[in-house]
Design a protein around this motif. Structure first.
Motif, mmCIF file in Angstrom:
data_model
loop_
_atom_site.group_PDB
_atom_site.id
_atom_site.type_symbol
_atom_site.label_atom_id
_atom_site.label_comp_id
_atom_site.label_asym_id
_atom_site.label_seq_id
_atom_site.Cartn_x
_atom_site.Cartn_y
_atom_site.Cartn_z
ATOM 1 N N PHE A 82 55.827 18.163 21.890
ATOM 2 C CA PHE A 82 55.564 19.527 22.364
ATOM 3 C C PHE A 82 55.505 19.605 23.888
ATOM 4 C CE2 PHE A 82 54.799 20.853 18.088
ATOM 5 C CZ PHE A 82 55.029 22.216 18.120
ATOM 6 N N HIS A 85 58.444 24.413 24.369
ATOM 7 C CA HIS A 85 58.370 24.973 23.023
ATOM 8 C C HIS A 85 57.551 26.257 23.020
ATOM 9 C CE1 HIS A 85 60.428 21.663 21.016
ATOM 10 N NE2 HIS A 85 59.872 20.907 21.938
ATOM 11 N N PHE A 86 58.254 27.358 23.237
ATOM 12 C CA PHE A 86 57.605 28.672 23.195
ATOM 13 C C PHE A 86 57.775 29.238 21.789
ATOM 14 C CE2 PHE A 86 58.762 27.950 27.636
ATOM 15 C CZ PHE A 86 57.541 28.175 28.257
ATOM 16 N N CYS A 87 56.978 28.722 20.877
ATOM 17 C CA CYS A 87 57.133 29.101 19.468
ATOM 18 C C CYS A 87 57.162 30.620 19.245
ATOM 19 C CB CYS A 87 56.046 28.475 18.615
ATOM 20 S SG CYS A 87 56.142 26.682 18.548
ATOM 21 N N MET A 103 47.424 20.598 14.806
ATOM 22 C CA MET A 103 47.405 20.459 16.266
ATOM 23 C C MET A 103 46.915 21.768 16.872
ATOM 24 S SD MET A 103 50.509 19.711 18.962
ATOM 25 C CE MET A 103 51.024 21.400 19.274
ATOM 26 N N MET A 104 45.768 21.731 17.529
ATOM 27 C CA MET A 104 45.262 22.933 18.190
ATOM 28 C C MET A 104 45.764 22.999 19.625
ATOM 29 S SD MET A 104 43.685 24.159 15.628
ATOM 30 C CE MET A 104 42.330 25.331 15.724
ATOM 31 N N VAL A 105 45.870 21.850 20.262
ATOM 32 C CA VAL A 105 46.372 21.776 21.637
ATOM 33 C C VAL A 105 46.797 20.324 21.867
ATOM 34 C CG1 VAL A 105 44.088 21.283 22.618
ATOM 35 C CG2 VAL A 105 45.813 22.326 24.061
ATOM 36 N N PRO A 106 47.914 20.102 22.568
ATOM 37 C CA PRO A 106 48.270 18.707 22.862
ATOM 38 C C PRO A 106 47.289 18.104 23.862
ATOM 39 C CG PRO A 106 50.157 20.181 23.185
ATOM 40 C CD PRO A 106 48.942 21.047 23.046
ATOM 41 N N PRO A 108 49.261 16.676 29.378
ATOM 42 C CA PRO A 108 49.617 17.870 30.167
ATOM 43 C C PRO A 108 51.064 18.314 29.900
ATOM 44 C CG PRO A 108 49.445 15.924 31.580
ATOM 45 C CD PRO A 108 49.040 15.488 30.216
ATOM 46 N N TYR A 109 51.271 19.615 29.903
ATOM 47 C CA TYR A 109 52.623 20.142 29.700
ATOM 48 C C TYR A 109 53.500 19.768 30.885
ATOM 49 C CZ TYR A 109 51.013 22.836 25.741
ATOM 50 O OH TYR A 109 50.514 23.191 24.524
ATOM 51 N N PHE A 155 56.725 21.131 31.371
ATOM 52 C CA PHE A 155 57.632 22.243 31.693
ATOM 53 C C PHE A 155 58.912 21.762 32.372
ATOM 54 C CE2 PHE A 155 53.382 24.442 31.819
ATOM 55 C CZ PHE A 155 53.589 25.231 30.700
ATOM 56 N N GLN A 201 62.829 21.435 33.494
ATOM 57 C CA GLN A 201 63.873 22.452 33.691
ATOM 58 C C GLN A 201 65.048 22.099 32.807
ATOM 59 O OE1 GLN A 201 65.216 24.010 37.246
ATOM 60 N NE2 GLN A 201 63.296 23.798 38.357
#
Ligand code: SF4
Ligand code: SF4
Ligand code: FES
Lengths: 182, 232
Positions: free
Chosen positions: B92, B97-99, B119-122, B125-126, B128, B130
Motif C-alpha cells: 500500500f 492506492h487511492f481506493c 489493516m487500519m493503517v500501514p 510512511p507513505y 507517494f 511519481q
C-alpha cells in the motif's frame, strides 16, 4: 460523574466523514446522552474550552492551518482518531502529491479550462491565506494518532462502534462489512 | 496414479496428491492460504511472498513448494500473520492506492487482503511515488500507480502467435509494466478483458469502463477473500 468530551474537526476533507457521524441515525440521541461535545462543526464551537477525551479528525493536512488545528487537537485531546481515508493517507486531495505545487496552482488559477477573467494572471498569495504544503500529509505523519478508522467515508457503524468502545472502555466489534476503504 | 501424501496444516490432517503445490493442496482440504502473484494455470513465480507458511518450522512460499509426506505446515502462526500484514502494508505505501477513486475497488485482491487482515493503517510512511498512467492503447489503460509488479499479466497474456504483450521496463525501484505498442494495438476485446481479469489490482483497466457494480454488490464487499475456499 461528568460525561466524556468529544471534539471533531475537518481538515483537508469533504465533510463526508462528519456526514457519516450523523448517519448513525437515531443512535445520535444515545450519543448525546453518553458524551458532551466541545469544539466541533456540529455545534459550531470554534475554540477549545477544556481538555477533551476524544478528538475525531477528518481530512489530512494540505496547508499550514490544517497543521495548526491538528496540533491544537493533539494538545487538547487525550485520544486522537484519524477518521477516514484522507486523515489516514491524504485521500483524494493527496492525488496532487505527484504534481509540483506550482503546476497545481497554475492549473487552478491560470491554465485550467474553467479559469475566467484572471487577466492579471494572479495566483492568490495573501498572508491571510494559509500556505499550502508541498504535499498532502496523513495526520499520523504530523502528530501521534491513537486510532484509525478507514473508509471513504467510514461506515457509520464503524464510527459508532469505535466511539462506544472508547467511551465505555469495552472491546470494539469489527465485523467484516464495516472495515472498507471506499 | 499419483501417490497420495499425508501432511498437517495448523495441526489439521490433510491429504493431497504428491507433488501438488502447498496452496493448491491446502485449497483441496478447505484451507485458504493467501496468494497475490500466483494465478491458476500459470507457472508459479514465488515473488510476492504473501503465501509464506512455515514448513517444518522454516518459512517457505506455499505457491512454489510441493507437499510431501508428513510435512507440518503452519498457516496461522503469529509470525506468519505478522509477516503477511507487513507485506500488505508495504504494497500500500509503495504505490499510490487511492481506493475511493479506484475502478477496481471492491474487486481488488490487494484491498481484499487488507480487509481480511483488518489493516487500519500501514505502519510504514507513505512514499507517494511519481508514477504515470499510460492511456495510449486503444483498449487498455495502464495505471502504474496501482501496479504491484506481480507479473501475472506478463506470464498469463500472450497473443494468438504466442507473443507476450506485457513486459518489464526499467530497473530497480523504477521498474514498471510496459504494454507492447505494436502488438498492443491489435489487442482483441477478449484478450483486453483477460488482461484486466488477470491483474489482481486496478493497474489494468478497459477504456471507458468502471464503477459498474454498486457498492455492496462487489466481490469482496461482504465476503472475505478466501472464504469461498474455507466454506467449500
Ligand atoms: S488497486 Fe486495489 S488497493 Fe490499489 S487503489 Fe485500487 S482498490 Fe485500492
Ligand atoms: S499490471 Fe497488474 S498483473 Fe501486471 S504486474 Fe502490475 S499488478 Fe501485476
Ligand atoms: S503467491 Fe506465493 S509468492 Fe506470491
Amino acid at each position: 460523574m461528568s460525561k466524556p468530551i468529544v471534539a471533531t474537526t475537518s481538515l483537508a476533507g469533504c465533510f463526508g466523514c462528519h456526514m457519516s457521524v450523523l448517519d448513525i441515525d437515531e443512535r445520535i440521541l444515545e450519543l448525546i446522552d453518553l458524551v458532551d461535545f466541545d469544539k466541533s462543526p456540529v455545534n459550531d464551537i470554534k475554540k477549545f474550552s477544556r481538555t477533551c477525551d476524544i478528538g475525531l479528525i477528518e481530512g489530512g493536512c494540505c496547508n499550514s492551518e490544517n497543521v495548526h488545528v491538528l496540533k491544537d487537537f493533539r494538545e487538547h485531546c487525550k485520544i486522537l482518531v484519524s477518521v477516514g481515508e484522507c486523515a489516514i493517507m491524504g485521500g483524494l486531495p493527496a492525488m496532487r502529491n505527484g504534481i509540483p505545487l506550482r503546476e497545481c496552482l497554475e492549473e487552478a488559477y491560470l491554465n485550467g479550462p474553467t479559469v475566467q477573467n484572471n487577466k492579471l494572471k494572479l495566483i492568490p498569495n495573501d498572508p491571510e491565506i494559509p500556505i499550502l504544503l508541498d504535499k498532502v500529509y496523513p495526520c499520523h505523519e504530523i502528530v501521534k494518532m491513537d486510532y484509525h478508522l478507514p473508509g471513504c467515508p467510514p461506515r457509520a457503524d464503524l464510527i459508532w462502534e469505535a466511539l462506544i468502545a472508547l467511551v465505555t472502555g469495552g472491546e470494539m466489534k469489527l465485523p467484516y462489512e464495516v472495515v472498507k476503504f471506499d | 496414479m499419483n501417490q497420495v501424501v499425508k501432511f498437517t496444516i495448523d495441526g489439521i490432517e490433510c491429504m493431497a496428491a504428491q507433488g501438488q503445490y502447498i496452496v493448491d493442496a491446502a485449497k483441496e482440504n478447505g484451507i485458504y492460504i493467501p496468494t497475490l502473484c500466483n494465478y491458476p494455470g500459470v507457472k508459479p513465480k514465488g515473488s510476492c511472498r504473501i503465501c509464506t507458511v512455515k514448513v517444518n518450522g522454516r518459512m517457505m512460499t506455499a505457491c512454489t513448494t510441493p507437499v510431501a509426506e508428513n510435512m507440518q505446515i503452519e498457516n496461522q502462526d503469529n509470525e506468519i500473520i505478522e509477516l503477511r500484514k507487513a507485506i500488505i502494508e508495504l504494497l500500500f505505501i509503495e504505490g499510490n492506492h487511492f481506493c475511493p477513486a479506484c475502478e477496481k475497488s471492491g474487486n481488488c485482491e490487494l484491498q481484499a487482503l487488507a480487509y481480511r487482515y483488518t489493516m487500519m493503517v500501514p505502519r510504514f510512511p507513505y512514499t507517494f511515488p511519481q508514477r504515470a498512467v499510460d492511456a495510449t492503447n486503444p483498449k487498455l489503460i495502464k495505471d502504474q500507480n496501482r501496479c504491484i509488479l506481480c507479473k501475472r499479466c506478463i506470464r498469463a497474456i500472450q497473443d494468438e502467435k504466442g507473443r507476450s504483450i506485457f513486459a518489464y521496463h526499467k530497473r530497480s525501484n523504477k521498474v514498471e509494466i510496459g504494454l507492447d505498442p505494436k502488438i498492443g494495438k491489435g489487442l482483441t476485446d477478449e484478450l483486453a478483458q483477460k488482461s484486466v481479469d488477470v491483474c489482481p489490482v486496478g493497474a489494468l483497466l478497459i477504456r471507458g469502463r468502471g464503477f459498474e457494480q454498486p457498492i455492496g454488490q462487489r466481490k469482496y464487499d461482504k465476503q472475505a477473500i478466501g472464504s469461498d475456499i474455507e466454506n467449500m
